[in-house]
Motif scaffolding. Structure first.
Motif: not given
Length: 344
Positions: A121-125, A253-255
């Motif tokens: 989640d941190t990477l996606a953000a 991918f969802q994030q």
């Protein structure tokens, strides 16, 4: 500067920072020339702590760490706050994020999914943050990727074959990689932290993406968003089940719904193989040049991961080169069995 002079300089830095009355607790060294010392002091019922980074010039330069740390904290991510610095001497006084690295927590039985989900989640953000790329760092371009991939032939190849790689062999190895890179699709660049794995991540009591503490990012470059994802999910230091890896990729991918998944996975496979080739060379170099056998137990895992990706047609040029020039690369040679005569 002699060791005695550097120790005196460290004392002076700590005194100027107002921590000369603190107890010092050196942390275990890593693969770099940096070392960390925790300073702690008790105030009645409360204990305050900070961390000192000792990064001796010219082997280390603290300026990239300062630059990237401030960029990350400015976007709301949890890099250590820099309290005081002496750039010339290579000393930093840092916020102490604690002991809850993902590695320690996993050893204590913390749920794997919770930790990896936080990291993903941190990477996606980070990859979607509007200011992510608002920093001047070098490009993670083909030349840099090639140089890293060549660590395998520079250091591991001689251990397996008993001879150094010839210039002609090295050139054909580089050509094989260039062929692979040339087939990759375009993806938007992002800030790549490069050492995004469980040793360098921490679980913090913070909300959102800030609950994942970031420790090692001074080598950050601008490149493919797939790199840090593969660094996390293709860990050289611990086994990750294929099904779990796929679940975490799906979570990313969802994030990050706007990224092209097929293009991303092409980059993921290639950068996984490139990173494994690099790490095989680095672990060999650490043992052969620096007398550090700590990482030899992981060679078998990394070679297995590289072999897995080389089965994909996308990486056929690399597989063909190894089959021809280094056919026994999967068999770790006796020269890398370490002081106890074993790698695992």
């Amino acid at each position: 500067m002699t060791a005695v002079e550097r120790a005196q300089a460290l004392d002076t830095f700590i005194e100027k920072a107002g921590w000369n009355d603190a107890q010092r607790h050196p942390l275990q060294a890593d693969a770099s020339f940096r070392r960390y010392i925790r300073l702690s002091r008790a105030h009645q019922s409360d204990t305050s702590r900070v961390m000192v980074m000792d990064a001796p010039p010219p082997k280390e330069d603290v300026q990239p760490f300062i630059k990237v740390a401030r960029h990350l904290t400015g976007m709301g991510f949890s890099a250590p706050t820099i309290i005081q610095d002496d750039v010339e001497l290579g000393f930093l006084l840092l916020e102490d994020l604690g002991d809850d690295t993902f590695t320690n927590l996993l050893q204590q039985g913390t749920d794997e999914t919770q930790l990896y989900a936080s990291a993903i989640d941190t990477l996606a953000a980070l990859h979607q943050h509007p200011k992510c790329n608002d920093i001047q760092v070098a490009a993670y371009d083909e030349n840099e990727l090639l140089n890293e991939a060549c660590l395998l032939v520079d250091w591991y190849f001689p251990e397996v074959n008993g001879l150094f790689c010839t210039p002609e062999q090295k050139q054909s190895y580089q050509q094989a990689w260039s062929q692979v890179f040339s087939q990759l699709p375009k993806l938007p660049d992002t800030l790549v932290l490069r050492d995004f794995h469980v040793d360098n991540l921490m679980l913090l009591d913070r909300t959102g993406a800030a609950n994942c503490g970031l420790l090692d990012f001074q080598d950050a470059l601008m490149g493919s968003p797939a790199y840090d994802v593969t660094s996390l999910l293709e860990d050289a230091r611990r086994d990750i089940q294929p099904e779990f890896r796929l679940r975490m990729l799906d979570r990313y991918f969802q994030q990050h719904p706007h990224i092209n998944q097929d293009d991303f996975m092409q980059w993921y496979r290639v950068l996984s193989a490139q990173r494994h080739a690099k790490i095989i060379g680095i672990f060999t170099r650490l043992y052969r040049r620096d007398n550090k056998a700590t990482y030899l137990p992981h060679l078998e895992r990394v070679i297995g991961l590289l072999s897995m990706h080389l089965q994909h047609e996308q990486l056929a040029p690399i597989a063909r080169w190894l089959e021809k020039e280094c056919p026994h690369y999967k068999n770790i040679p006796a020269t890398l069995k370490g002081p106890q005569g074993k790698t695992s």
